[in-house]
Design a protein around this motif. Structure first.
Motif, short mmCIF file in Angstrom:
data_model
loop_
_atom_site.label_atom_id
_atom_site.label_comp_id
_atom_site.label_asym_id
_atom_site.label_seq_id
_atom_site.Cartn_x
_atom_site.Cartn_y
_atom_site.Cartn_z
N MET A 72 0.83 -1.21 0.00
CA MET A 72 0.00 0.00 0.00
C MET A 72 0.87 1.26 0.00
SD MET A 72 -2.55 1.27 3.03
CE MET A 72 -3.84 0.07 2.72
N ASN A 73 0.47 2.25 -0.78
CA ASN A 73 1.09 3.57 -0.70
C ASN A 73 0.51 4.31 0.50
OD1 ASN A 73 2.59 3.39 -3.23
ND2 ASN A 73 0.58 3.44 -4.20
N THR A 74 1.30 5.21 1.06
CA THR A 74 0.84 6.01 2.20
C THR A 74 1.23 7.47 1.97
OG1 THR A 74 2.88 5.54 3.42
CG2 THR A 74 0.97 4.11 3.84
N ALA A 75 0.46 8.37 2.60
CA ALA A 75 0.74 9.80 2.44
C ALA A 75 0.33 10.56 3.69
CB ALA A 75 0.00 10.36 1.22
N ASN A 76 1.15 11.53 4.06
CA ASN A 76 0.84 12.44 5.16
C ASN A 76 -0.06 13.56 4.65
OD1 ASN A 76 2.62 11.60 7.51
ND2 ASN A 76 4.17 11.77 5.90
N TRP A 77 -1.12 13.86 5.40
CA TRP A 77 -2.03 14.97 5.08
C TRP A 77 -1.72 16.06 6.11
CZ3 TRP A 77 -4.25 16.19 0.87
CH2 TRP A 77 -5.42 16.93 0.79
N VAL A 78 -0.88 17.02 5.69
CA VAL A 78 -0.20 17.92 6.62
C VAL A 78 -0.90 19.28 6.69
CG1 VAL A 78 2.01 18.99 7.21
CG2 VAL A 78 1.97 16.77 6.03
N PRO A 79 -1.36 19.70 7.86
CA PRO A 79 -1.95 21.05 8.00
C PRO A 79 -0.87 22.12 8.08
CG PRO A 79 -2.12 19.86 10.07
CD PRO A 79 -1.47 18.92 9.10
N ASP A 80 -1.22 23.34 7.70
CA ASP A 80 -0.27 24.45 7.73
C ASP A 80 0.27 24.70 9.13
OD1 ASP A 80 -0.35 24.90 5.05
OD2 ASP A 80 -1.55 26.73 5.14
N LEU A 81 -0.56 24.53 10.15
CA LEU A 81 -0.11 24.80 11.51
C LEU A 81 1.09 23.93 11.89
CD1 LEU A 81 -0.51 26.31 14.16
CD2 LEU A 81 -2.13 24.52 14.87
N PHE A 82 1.09 22.69 11.43
CA PHE A 82 2.24 21.83 11.71
C PHE A 82 3.50 22.40 11.06
CE2 PHE A 82 5.10 18.39 10.35
CZ PHE A 82 5.46 17.89 11.60
N MET A 83 3.39 22.84 9.81
CA MET A 83 4.56 23.39 9.14
C MET A 83 5.05 24.66 9.83
SD MET A 83 5.30 21.18 6.87
CE MET A 83 6.65 22.12 6.16
N LYS A 84 4.14 25.47 10.32
CA LYS A 84 4.55 26.66 11.07
C LYS A 84 5.31 26.26 12.33
CE LYS A 84 0.66 29.52 9.49
NZ LYS A 84 -0.56 30.27 9.92
N ARG A 85 4.82 25.24 13.01
CA ARG A 85 5.50 24.77 14.23
C ARG A 85 6.90 24.24 13.89
NH1 ARG A 85 1.49 23.22 18.41
NH2 ARG A 85 -0.02 24.94 18.34
N VAL A 86 7.05 23.62 12.73
CA VAL A 86 8.37 23.16 12.30
C VAL A 86 9.29 24.36 12.09
CG1 VAL A 86 9.65 22.03 10.44
CG2 VAL A 86 7.53 21.00 11.29
N PHE A 87 8.80 25.36 11.37
CA PHE A 87 9.61 26.55 11.10
C PHE A 87 9.98 27.25 12.40
CE2 PHE A 87 8.56 26.03 6.70
CZ PHE A 87 9.47 26.79 5.99
N GLU A 88 9.05 27.26 13.35
CA GLU A 88 9.26 28.01 14.60
C GLU A 88 9.84 27.14 15.72
OE1 GLU A 88 5.26 29.28 15.13
OE2 GLU A 88 5.44 30.97 13.74
N ASP A 89 10.10 25.85 15.42
CA ASP A 89 10.64 24.89 16.38
C ASP A 89 9.80 24.85 17.66
OD1 ASP A 89 12.22 22.95 17.48
OD2 ASP A 89 13.88 24.29 18.00
N LYS A 90 8.51 24.55 17.49
CA LYS A 90 7.60 24.44 18.62
C LYS A 90 7.11 23.00 18.76
CE LYS A 90 5.84 29.21 18.46
NZ LYS A 90 4.62 30.06 18.31
N ASP A 91 6.36 22.76 19.83
CA ASP A 91 5.82 21.42 20.07
C ASP A 91 4.57 21.18 19.22
OD1 ASP A 91 7.76 20.73 21.87
OD2 ASP A 91 6.59 21.31 23.64
N TRP A 92 4.25 19.90 19.06
CA TRP A 92 3.07 19.46 18.30
C TRP A 92 2.35 18.41 19.14
CZ3 TRP A 92 0.23 21.16 14.58
CH2 TRP A 92 -0.61 20.30 13.84
N THR A 93 1.03 18.46 19.13
CA THR A 93 0.25 17.54 19.95
C THR A 93 -0.52 16.57 19.08
OG1 THR A 93 -0.01 19.33 21.57
CG2 THR A 93 -1.42 17.39 21.83
N LEU A 94 -0.49 15.29 19.45
CA LEU A 94 -1.19 14.23 18.73
C LEU A 94 -2.46 13.85 19.48
CD1 LEU A 94 1.87 11.94 17.86
CD2 LEU A 94 0.96 13.89 16.55
N PHE A 95 -3.57 13.65 18.76
CA PHE A 95 -4.86 13.33 19.37
C PHE A 95 -5.46 12.09 18.72
CE2 PHE A 95 -4.56 18.03 19.42
CZ PHE A 95 -4.67 18.27 20.79
#
Length: 952
Positions: free
Chosen positions: A482-505
């Motif tokens: 099976m192929n797989t793909a991440n469905w990435v929201p902009d907020l996650f990318m901003k947190r990456v750029f800003e080196d912040k934490d991310w919460t999983l639910f």
């Protein structure tokens, strides 16, 4: 005495055949570009004056040369000659080749129809006698160049090999091709034959011989295809009862006979729809252009034969032009003027200016016309719904549909199950079942089942999801197919750029996040994060965003999955925001359409413009492009109504929104024609301007179609209805994301204001019109580079389901030939350096720049060109990224840039390890000589990655 002498001389001088086969004079009345193939295989210009002379001699032989007879003969012959020439001109309006026997058949026919029975009878007897004499002569005098051989027929009997016919077939195959020699093929092929060889093996020897010459001269690929056609013609025409065999010249007559026989046989065998019998076969048969068979490369024709042609008991009874007409008929079956539209569609397909997607080519005109390419579904969070979605996958896959599944709603590992008072096993075990279903239910037995699972980056199972394609660990929690793909929201990318934490639910605790995007998503997400701080939310995990990002890129490098796709770009720029949410892309990441669990399964209907065919005389032919796009949009819109839907929710969605995805292929070929290197500002600019034109014409065509057929049902409230076009939706994305997180060129050159007014006034026939698919197989058929890809290698061996094929860049070879640089040493150097020209000293710098391969083009050029295209596209593009000397830093920079430049999705990562890129750093003394120890390393095309089901 004079009359008797004339009659006697005309009898003894082989009046008709000799006159027709000996002269090379061109008549002023000859139809344009017609050529005649003589019995010895040579090709001469068509000359209707020789037909007139031959018929005059035939009349004189019967009626004598009196003054009265001469006057009537002169008038009759002139009229009949014009009739014959008009027949060939009508059959081949663009010119072509005619065998001498075809001309004699036509002479015989018009003589009988004219009422001159004695002349006709004398002519027939004369032809039969001379045919007998030729046969005796051939048997008595073997070919002087080759030994006399006998061939074994299918029934076990033997007869002499007809070297005259073999010569004709080979001469036809080489006609008009530069640097291709018929004698070279014949000499080598005949050395491989033996007395008693089967007739099929004669053709096989010719084909194999020609294909081995491709690396010396790319035009041999066309010759090989034409030799293969001889086998295809014999197989199909004999099955249809039209002829036992045929040369290319014969096909101007046989195609017209074969089409109605093919349709009847296909319906009788329950392989074709009886609706096709309603067409006027004479009109369609007259449109078939046998000369277009000559466009195929060997890879293209072999691919059609192996995988597309309709067959019965493994006998392919379709031929190339009948194949294209069958598809055209299947797409025109509900048109009011179906014959005219079928011819229009046929002309577009058979010219290679545009090509429908593989499912359309497979199934158009059949009893189950499943013409759509991919289906997008959302899997609900309940057991019945999950297995219902897997059943939908099976049914859709059976009829050759690729699948994109949104699994985000399914609760995570450890989540509470109220009904059983237990805990969930998470999404992974269900993905394993979906994986095995795709393996079990392949696409109609024609290609592997193909599915891609999407998961949003905040899902608590995301870390295990990243590892699904690993070859280590618990195999029960792996999905190797099976192929797989991440469905990435902009907020996650901003947190990456800003080196912040991310919460999983777990999605059952945050159900509305699935349907939110942009600023609304950010606000709600932060509210849920606050609940974890207050103790209201129990099941969650906090992780550093950059740590998760590194895991995503690490798995992408290690396993090729999951791909990186961007949720907010897809939704904020969607014309259909009022109608629902885009929860995933499709199998190849170019489709971005709304899905609603069991209510709507999104359907993508694809086709691709061959951009290279629209670069004429060093410029993009926008008038031709406009015509192509207009017809292509109509064909794609027809797919929606004709399509066979195996799942009701797919039909409901497709008829409500009517999305299509018009894309392109041959981008790299276009750059070669324009003499532009892929890694340049000029290439980025061409990507921008060419896509702007296609976008403009596609939107215009859909709007015009709405005037004729009405707008799609959910049009009101769409961005289209507000006069907001794809170029305008960049502003929506920019406002939501923040200007500091996006940089997209906004330049434009066409009258977009006028088009906005037209769309608001007329509406749109289709909710979406543009998407760039991979085109791996249809690009092979048309002989151009896949999609928007840079050249993989300039010389390599391509392996796919049809076998192995030597692929050499014809543009490079012909440039090197023009500069006197193409020789066996250059061939060996290209093999040694794996198709790269960069390390070969004697290749000039301008050619090194022009022919840089995919791994030699900096990724930023690929991303920038994609960004320029994306601003014009209402859906997305299937974008492979090539990175040489891949490292974590390179991947990080490239994928951040893809998001920053406004891309909606990315596809495969093609990473080349540093050890491979440095292979050519060897101490051989000279870079333009092959070391004695150097051996060729077989290469497989990157686009035929075994994990890429779309390429199969």
């Amino acid at each position: 005495m004079h009359t008797e002498t004339t009659v006697s001389q005309s009898r003894s001088a082989s009046p008709e055949p000799a006159a027709l086969s000996s002269s090379t004079t061109v008549s002023a009345t000859a139809p344009g570009q017609l050529r005649v193939i003589k019995r010895n295989g040579t090709v001469v210009p068509y000359d209707d004056s020789k037909i007139a002379v031959a018929m005059t001699k035939a009349f004189l032989a019967v009626e004598g040369g009196t003054a009265a007879a001469s006057s009537r003969i002169h008038e009759t012959v002139n009229a009949l000659t014009k009739q014959i020439s008009a027949t060939f001109q009508r059959r081949m309006p663009s010119g072509g080749t005619i065998h001498i026997e075809d001309i004699q058949d036509q002479v015989e026919l018009v003589l009988m129809r004219s009422g001159d029975q004695k002349v006709a009878r004398d002519y027939v007897l004369y032809r039969e006698e001379h045919a007998r004499l030729r046969a005796e002569k051939q048997q008595a005098q073997p070919d002087p160049d080759y030994p006399r051989l006998q061939v074994t027929l299918a029934d076990g009997s033997r007869r002499d090999l007809d070297m005259g016919r073999v010569r004709t077939v080979v001469e036809e195959a080489c006609a008009g091709l530069k640097d291709v020699e018929a004698k070279t093929i014949l000499d080598e092929a005949m050395r491989n034959l033996y007395d008693g060889v089967s007739l099929d093996d004669v053709n096989t020897s010719l084909v194999i011989t020609a294909r081995t010459l491709v690396e010396q001269e790319p035009n041999y690929s066309f010759a090989t295809a034409r030799l293969l056609l001889d086998k295809l013609r014999a197989e199909a025409l004999s099955f249809l009862g039209v002829a036992e065999s045929a040369t290319q010249a014969d096909m101007s007559e046989y195609y017209a006979q074969a089409l109605p026989a093919y349709i009847r046989k296909g319906v009788e065998l329950e392989l074709l729809s009886p609706e096709l019998l309603q067409f006027d076969m004479a009109k369609l048969a007259a449109a078939l252009d046998a000369e277009r068979d000559l466009q195929f490369t060997y890879l293209g024709l072999q691919t059609l034969y192996d995988r597309y042609f309709i067959h019965s008991d493994e006998v392919r009874f379709e031929l190339p032009q009948i194949f294209f007409m069958r598809v055209a008929m299947g797409l025109a079956v509900e048109e009011p003027e179906k014959e005219a539209r079928a011819v229009e569609f046929y002309q577009l397909l058979s010219s290679f200016d545009y090509m429908s997607s593989t499912p359309t080519l497979f199934n158009a005109g059949t009893l189950r016309p499943q013409l759509s390419s991919c289906y997008l579904t959302t899997v609900p969070d309940d057991l019945r719904g999950i297995y219902g979605a897997i059943q939908d996958n099976a049914m859709l896959s059976k009829w050759a549909g690729g699948l994109g599944n949104d699994w985000t709603p399914v609760r995570s590992l450890g989540a509470y199950i109220k009904g059983t008072n237990g805990k969930s096993q998470g999404v992974v075990p269900f993905l394993k079942v979906a994986n095995d279903t795709a393996v079990a239910v392949n696409q109609g037995g024609k290609r592997k089942g193909a599915v891609c699972a999407y998961l949003e980056t905040w899902h608590l199972d995301i870390e295990e999801f990243l590892e699904l394609r690993k070859n280590t660990g618990d195999d029960r929690r792996r999905t190797h197919d099976m192929n797989t793909a991440n469905w990435v929201p902009d907020l996650f990318m901003k947190r990456v750029f800003e080196d912040k934490d991310w919460t999983l639910f777990s999605p059952n605790d945050v159900p509305d996040l699935h349907d939110l995007y942009g600023q609304a998503f950010e606000q709600r997400y932060e509210e849920y994060e606050h609940q974890t701080s207050t103790g209201e939310m129990k099941l969650f995990k906090r992780i550093r965003a950059q740590e998760l990002w590194r895991k995503m890129l690490g798995m992408l490098f290690e396993t090729g999955h999951p791909w990186i796709t961007f949720k907010d770009s897809c939704n904020l720029r969607s014309p259909q925001q009022h109608a629902g949410v885009i929860h995933s892309s499709n199998l190849c990441t170019e489709i971005t359409l709304n899905t609603k669990s069991d209510k709507e399964i999104a359907v993508c209907n694809l086709g691709s413009v061959n951009l290279a065919q629209h670069v004429v005389d060093g410029a993009l032919d926008t008038d031709k492009l406009r015509r192509t796009v207009k017809t292509a949009v109509r064909m794609l819109d027809n797919v929606i109504d004709i399509n066979y839907y195996s799942v009701p929710a797919a039909r409901a969605s497709n008829l409500r929104h009517r999305p299509i995805g018009l894309g392109i292929m041959g981008f790299q070929d276009s750059l070669y024609k324009l003499r532009i290197g892929y890694g340049s500002d000029a290439a980025v600019e061409f990507a921008d301007r060419s896509m702007e034109a296609i976008s403009y014409y596609a939107i215009e065509a859909s709007s015009n179609l709405a005037t004729e057929r009405g707008s799609y049902i959910s049009y009101e409230g769409s961005l289209w209805s507000k006069g907001t076009l794809p170029i305008d939706s960049i502003e929506i994305l920019s406002r939501n994301r923040g200007e500091q997180f996006i940089e997209v060129d906004r330049s434009q050159t066409l009258d977009w204001d006028g088009l906005r007014v037209q769309v608001k006034n007329n509406g749109m026939r289709n909710s979406n019109v543009l998407a760039i698919a991979p085109t791996a197989t249809i690009a092979n058929i048309t002989g151009v580079s896949q999609s928007i890809e840079p050249t993989y290698q300039n010389l390599y061996v391509k392996s796919n389901l049809s076998g192995e094929f030597t692929v050499v860049n014809p543009y490079l070879v012909h440039d090197l030939k023009d500069r006197g640089l193409w020789d066996t040493v250059m061939v060996n150097d290209l093999k040694y350096y794996e198709g790269s020209v960069q390390k070969i000293d004697r290749i000039p710098a301008d050619l090194k720049h022009l022919y840089a391969n995919a791994f030699e083009v900096e990724p930023r050029w690929i991303v920038d060109a994609a960004s320029r295209r994306q601003k014009w596209i209402d859906q997305a593009q299937s974008l492979n990224l090539y990175i040489a000397g891949a490292s974590g830093k390179k991947l990080d920079v490239t994928y951040r840039m893809a998001w920053y430049r406004g891309l909606k999705t990315t596809y495969y990562l093609r990473a080349l390890a540093a050890t491979t890129t440095e292979k050519s750093t060897v101490e051989t003394g000279t870079l333009n000589a092959v070391a004695a120890s150097a051996t060729e390393v077989p290469q497989a095309c990157a686009l035929d990655d075994p994990d890429c089901e779309a390429c199969q």
